[in-house]
Design a protein around this motif. Sequence first.
Motif, PDB file in Angstrom:
ATOM      1  N   VAL A 271       0.860  -1.184   0.000  1.00 14.94           N
ATOM      2  CA  VAL A 271       0.000   0.000   0.000  1.00 14.94           C
ATOM      3  C   VAL A 271       0.896   1.234   0.000  1.00 14.94           C
ATOM      4  N   LYS A 285      -6.912  -3.476   5.853  1.00 11.38           N
ATOM      5  CA  LYS A 285      -7.391  -2.439   4.933  1.00 11.38           C
ATOM      6  C   LYS A 285      -8.761  -1.923   5.378  1.00 11.38           C
ATOM      7  N   GLN A 289      -9.452   1.860   6.118  1.00 11.39           N
ATOM      8  CA  GLN A 289     -10.538   2.576   5.453  1.00 11.39           C
ATOM      9  C   GLN A 289     -11.440   3.257   6.475  1.00 11.39           C
ATOM     10  N   PHE A 314      -8.668   2.346   0.449  1.00 12.30           N
ATOM     11  CA  PHE A 314      -8.006   1.057   0.663  1.00 12.30           C
ATOM     12  C   PHE A 314      -8.842  -0.055   0.036  1.00 12.30           C
TER      13      PHE A 314
END
Length: 314
Positions: A271, A285, A289, A314
Motif C-alpha cells: 500500500v 485495509k 478505510q 483502501f
Amino acid sequence: MNQLILASHGDFARGARDTISMVLGESAMPVHVVSLLRDDTESIRDRVSALLQSFSPDDTVYICTDMLGSSVNNEMLELMQTDGRVKVISGMNIPLILTLATAQQPLLDAELAQLITDARLGICDCSATLSQQKAATTVKLETTQKQKGVQANKGPANISLVRLDYRLLHGQVVFSWMNTVGAERIIVVDNAAAQDEVRVSALKLAKPAGVRLNIFTVERAISKMDKLNTLGENVMMIFGNVRELRTFCESYRIDVINFGAAANHEGATPVGGRDTSVFLDAAEKADAQALLDMGISIYEQQTPTQAKTSILAF
C-alpha cells in the motif's frame, strides 16, 4: 556543503552505507565509500585523493575510518595534513555516521567532540544497562508518588506525528523522524509490547537521550491524553498495528497519520508508493478505510527524505 567519506578495510564501509540508506532513505549528504581490498592495485590514499579533487574548495570533508592506528586511518591522516577541508574520525559506528549524514552545516569543533562522545554511548553492555534501568524506575516511582498533584498546567500538547510502524522504536524513528518533528516525548501504543517486560526494556534502551518515552496499551493511552495536554510538549505517537490505531482514533481525534511500515505477511499486499514498506491484508485495509471514513488524512512515507504518497482509499 558537507561531504562524507567512509574508508575501511574490506566491505565494512559499504555495509555501513547500506545500513544508513535503509534508515534515512536518500540522506541529505552524499556518502562516498572507499575500501581497502587485498587485490587492490591503486592505493586507498590515491582513490580518496581523487575524490577530494572532485569536491568544491568550500566543502567540509569528513572521513570516517574503521580503526585508530590502522593503515587506512594512517593514510587518511596524511591526506588531512595536506588538505585543510578534511577532518578524520576513527572508529566509526552507525550513530556517528547517521548524524554526520544528516548534518546540514559543517560542525563546530565542540559539536564534533560532543557527537563523538554521544556515538560512544551507543556501545554498551545492554544487560548491565537494563539492570540500572530497573533500579532507576523504582526510585522514579517513589519520587513521583511524593510529587503527585504538584504539576503545573503548561498548555496543550502538540502531537507532531502519529505513525504506524510495526517495529515501534528503531533507527528510522530515532534518527530521522524524531529530529524532523522535534519530538520531546515519544508515546508507543501497542497492547502486546506494553504488557511484555522484555520488549519494554528493549524499547527503553532504544530511547534517545533527553527524550521522554511512554509505552502504553491503547486503553491506557486514551486515559492519559487529558494529562498529556497539561504538559505542553511536542509529542510523537507510534502505533504497532492498524486495529489498535483505529480503536484509539475512535476515542481521540487525530487529523493526519503517517503509514511508515507494516510487515509483509500472507494475504497482504503493498500500500502506498513504489518503495513502500506498508503491507496490509483485507482486515487491516478495512480498519485503515475506517480511519479515512473518520475524516483522517493518511499518507505513506517511510523516511522524511522520501516523497509522501497520499492514500485516498483502501
